[in-house]
Design an enzyme around this catalytic site. Structure first.
Site, mmCIF file in Angstrom:
data_model
loop_
_atom_site.group_PDB
_atom_site.id
_atom_site.type_symbol
_atom_site.label_atom_id
_atom_site.label_comp_id
_atom_site.label_asym_id
_atom_site.label_seq_id
_atom_site.Cartn_x
_atom_site.Cartn_y
_atom_site.Cartn_z
ATOM 1 N N GLY A 152 0.842 -1.194 0.000
ATOM 2 C CA GLY A 152 0.000 0.000 0.000
ATOM 3 C C GLY A 152 0.881 1.248 0.000
ATOM 4 O O GLY A 152 2.109 1.149 -0.082
ATOM 5 N N ILE A 154 2.058 3.286 2.227
ATOM 6 C CA ILE A 154 3.161 3.442 3.186
ATOM 7 C C ILE A 154 4.307 2.492 2.829
ATOM 8 O O ILE A 154 5.488 2.864 2.879
ATOM 9 C CB ILE A 154 2.674 3.230 4.642
ATOM 10 C CG1 ILE A 154 1.552 4.222 4.974
ATOM 11 C CG2 ILE A 154 3.829 3.425 5.628
ATOM 12 C CD1 ILE A 154 0.917 4.030 6.353
ATOM 13 N N SER A 173 2.429 -9.046 -0.585
ATOM 14 C CA SER A 173 1.118 -8.447 -0.324
ATOM 15 C C SER A 173 0.068 -9.476 0.045
ATOM 16 O O SER A 173 0.176 -10.653 -0.298
ATOM 17 C CB SER A 173 0.617 -7.537 -1.439
ATOM 18 O OG SER A 173 0.862 -7.984 -2.670
ATOM 19 N N ARG A 174 -0.929 -8.979 0.773
ATOM 20 C CA ARG A 174 -1.958 -9.842 1.381
ATOM 21 C C ARG A 174 -2.733 -10.620 0.342
ATOM 22 O O ARG A 174 -3.231 -11.701 0.607
ATOM 23 C CB ARG A 174 -2.955 -8.981 2.175
ATOM 24 C CG ARG A 174 -2.415 -8.441 3.443
ATOM 25 C CD ARG A 174 -3.472 -7.616 4.125
ATOM 26 N NE ARG A 174 -3.786 -6.404 3.390
ATOM 27 C CZ ARG A 174 -4.945 -5.770 3.417
ATOM 28 N NH1 ARG A 174 -5.944 -6.261 4.120
ATOM 29 N NH2 ARG A 174 -5.132 -4.655 2.736
ATOM 30 N N THR A 234 5.917 -0.483 12.300
ATOM 31 C CA THR A 234 5.173 0.764 12.502
ATOM 32 C C THR A 234 3.711 0.553 12.112
ATOM 33 O O THR A 234 2.977 1.520 11.941
ATOM 34 C CB THR A 234 5.758 1.904 11.639
ATOM 35 O OG1 THR A 234 5.794 1.465 10.269
ATOM 36 C CG2 THR A 234 7.151 2.303 12.088
ATOM 37 N N ARG A 236 0.911 -2.503 13.085
ATOM 38 C CA ARG A 236 0.110 -2.829 14.267
ATOM 39 C C ARG A 236 0.793 -3.973 15.004
ATOM 40 O O ARG A 236 1.329 -4.904 14.393
ATOM 41 C CB ARG A 236 -1.307 -3.264 13.879
ATOM 42 C CG ARG A 236 -2.249 -2.119 13.519
ATOM 43 C CD ARG A 236 -2.542 -1.184 14.678
ATOM 44 N NE ARG A 236 -3.456 -0.100 14.327
ATOM 45 C CZ ARG A 236 -3.093 1.105 13.868
ATOM 46 N NH1 ARG A 236 -1.806 1.386 13.704
ATOM 47 N NH2 ARG A 236 -3.991 2.022 13.589
ATOM 48 N N GLU A 265 -1.296 -2.302 23.115
ATOM 49 C CA GLU A 265 -0.828 -1.000 23.583
ATOM 50 C C GLU A 265 -1.996 -0.174 24.153
ATOM 51 O O GLU A 265 -3.133 -0.349 23.703
ATOM 52 C CB GLU A 265 -0.125 -0.239 22.448
ATOM 53 C CG GLU A 265 -1.028 0.136 21.285
ATOM 54 C CD GLU A 265 -0.282 0.842 20.164
ATOM 55 O OE1 GLU A 265 0.583 0.207 19.549
ATOM 56 O OE2 GLU A 265 -0.588 2.023 19.926
ATOM 57 N N HIS A 283 4.188 4.869 19.564
ATOM 58 C CA HIS A 283 3.226 5.056 18.464
ATOM 59 C C HIS A 283 3.254 6.497 17.919
ATOM 60 O O HIS A 283 2.275 7.241 18.019
ATOM 61 C CB HIS A 283 1.803 4.666 18.892
ATOM 62 C CG HIS A 283 0.958 4.227 17.723
ATOM 63 N ND1 HIS A 283 0.033 3.218 17.791
ATOM 64 C CD2 HIS A 283 0.918 4.660 16.433
ATOM 65 C CE1 HIS A 283 -0.552 3.047 16.612
ATOM 66 N NE2 HIS A 283 -0.019 3.926 15.774
ATOM 67 N N GLY A 285 4.044 7.201 14.636
ATOM 68 C CA GLY A 285 4.074 7.152 13.164
ATOM 69 C C GLY A 285 3.549 8.402 12.485
ATOM 70 O O GLY A 285 4.171 8.931 11.570
HETATM 71 C C1 DGY Z 1 -2.890 5.210 12.147
HETATM 72 O O1 DGY Z 1 -3.389 6.293 11.819
HETATM 73 O O2 DGY Z 1 -3.513 4.152 12.035
HETATM 74 C C2 DGY Z 1 -1.512 5.226 12.680
HETATM 75 O O3 DGY Z 1 -1.205 4.040 13.313
HETATM 76 C C3 DGY Z 1 -1.310 6.404 13.578
HETATM 77 O O4 DGY Z 1 0.064 6.629 13.750
#
Ligand code: DGY
Length: 308
Positions: A152, A154, A173-174, A234, A236, A265, A283, A285
């Protein structure tokens, strides 16, 4: 109507400012407080953050609900299938946090492989005695393969960054597709996991948490990585088997783990706190001013479109 849009005070910052400016009837109540539950029957829009999971029971208690907004791109904390079944829209924030998240993954990668935390601690300790040929030697990246789970936006943005370091991106990829992925500044193969893992000196996670990806990086998968590999998450926490990762750090098989996200978390598996060769972030990101402002605007646009 004052209860038309129900949000939680966790949205403090640009999101709350934007919500208050654009939805004068906004009602704020702490997540799962009596006031929040009491407002559900009248709510047409519910807004939460990623640490506020909603359930199908919440939907049942909110018969007027038209849209759920989340101040995140991730929607794994929402009952998405039940929303679809009831025609409830989901307003999230895809696209605007791509660069910020890819930047943070890169920061984790460099911090880990160049031992930045240890170096900083050494200087701050006051015990540093100057340059030494064998001091805090890290691991070079140029010429190595970087496995990227997820193709995707990111994942593609991270590929551009590691390509600039001289690494070769490889994708999984999934949907199990093969072929080449065009990541903007080059093309890279999409491989089955069993082919990608043994080649990945670095493995970075950029797929959403779904039933398919929960536990994807389990002990057997981590053991397929080459000795000394670095793992960056970064995405989940639930995608990575954290206990297995810690075991493999302790055994020396993994060269390092850099995390921005954790299973369950903000509770953190206590073993992380003493695990070797780790960089642990809270967290962050999407945590830039520009990104959070853009997320706030996108969230409100999505809510407004769904409320009509
Ligand atoms: C999201 O928006 O899902 C990210 O994990 C936030 O940093």
């Amino acid at each position: 109507m004052s209860s038309r849009l129900l949000a939680t005070p966790s949205l403090a910052g640009p999101a709350l400012t934007e919500l208050q400016a654009r939805f004068p009837g906004l009602q704020l109540a702490p997540f799962r407080s009596p006031a929040w539950h009491a407002a559900l029957p009248e709510a047409e829009a519910l807004v939460v953050v990623l640490s506020e999971p909603l359930t199908e029971a919440d939907l049942a208690a909110a018969p007027r609900l038209k849209v759920i907004g989340t101040y995140s791109v991730g929607v794994n904390h929402l009952p998405v299938a039940a929303c679809q079944a009831r025609g409830i829209a989901v307003a999230n924030t895809p696209g605007v946090l791509t660069d910020a998240t890819a930047d943070l993954a890169l920061a984790l990668l460099l911090a880990l492989t160049r031992r930045l935390a240890e170096g900083e601690a050494l200087v701050r300790s006051g015990t540093w005695r100057g340059w030494a040929p064998d001091q805090l030697l890290g691991t070079g990246l140029a010429g190595k393969d970087c496995g990227i789970l997820g193709s995707g936006p990111i994942g593609l943005a991270f590929a551009r960054r590691v390509q600039a370091l001289g690494m070769t991106p490889l994708f999984w990829s999934r949907d199990g597709r093969g072929g080449l992925v065009d990541f903007g500044t080059g093309r890279a193969p999409r491989l089955p996991l069993a082919d990608l893992l043994p080649r990945s000196a670095v493995l970075s996670l950029h797929c959403p948490l779904t039933e398919q990806t929960r536990g994807l990086l389990d002990r057997a998968a981590l053991e397929q990585l080459p000795a000394g590999a670095a793992v960056i998450n970064t995405a989940r926490g639930g995608i990575l088997d954290e206990n297995a990762a810690i075991d493999l750090l302790e055994s020396g098989h993994l060269g390092g783990v850099g995390l921005d996200v954790y299973d369950g978390e903000p509770q953190i598996q206590p073993r992380w706190l003493t695990a070797p060769r780790t960089v642990l972030l809270p967290h962050l990101g999407s945590a830039t001013v520009e990104t959070r402002e853009a997320m706030a605007r996108q969230l409100c646009d999505g809510l407004a479109a769904a409320l009509g």
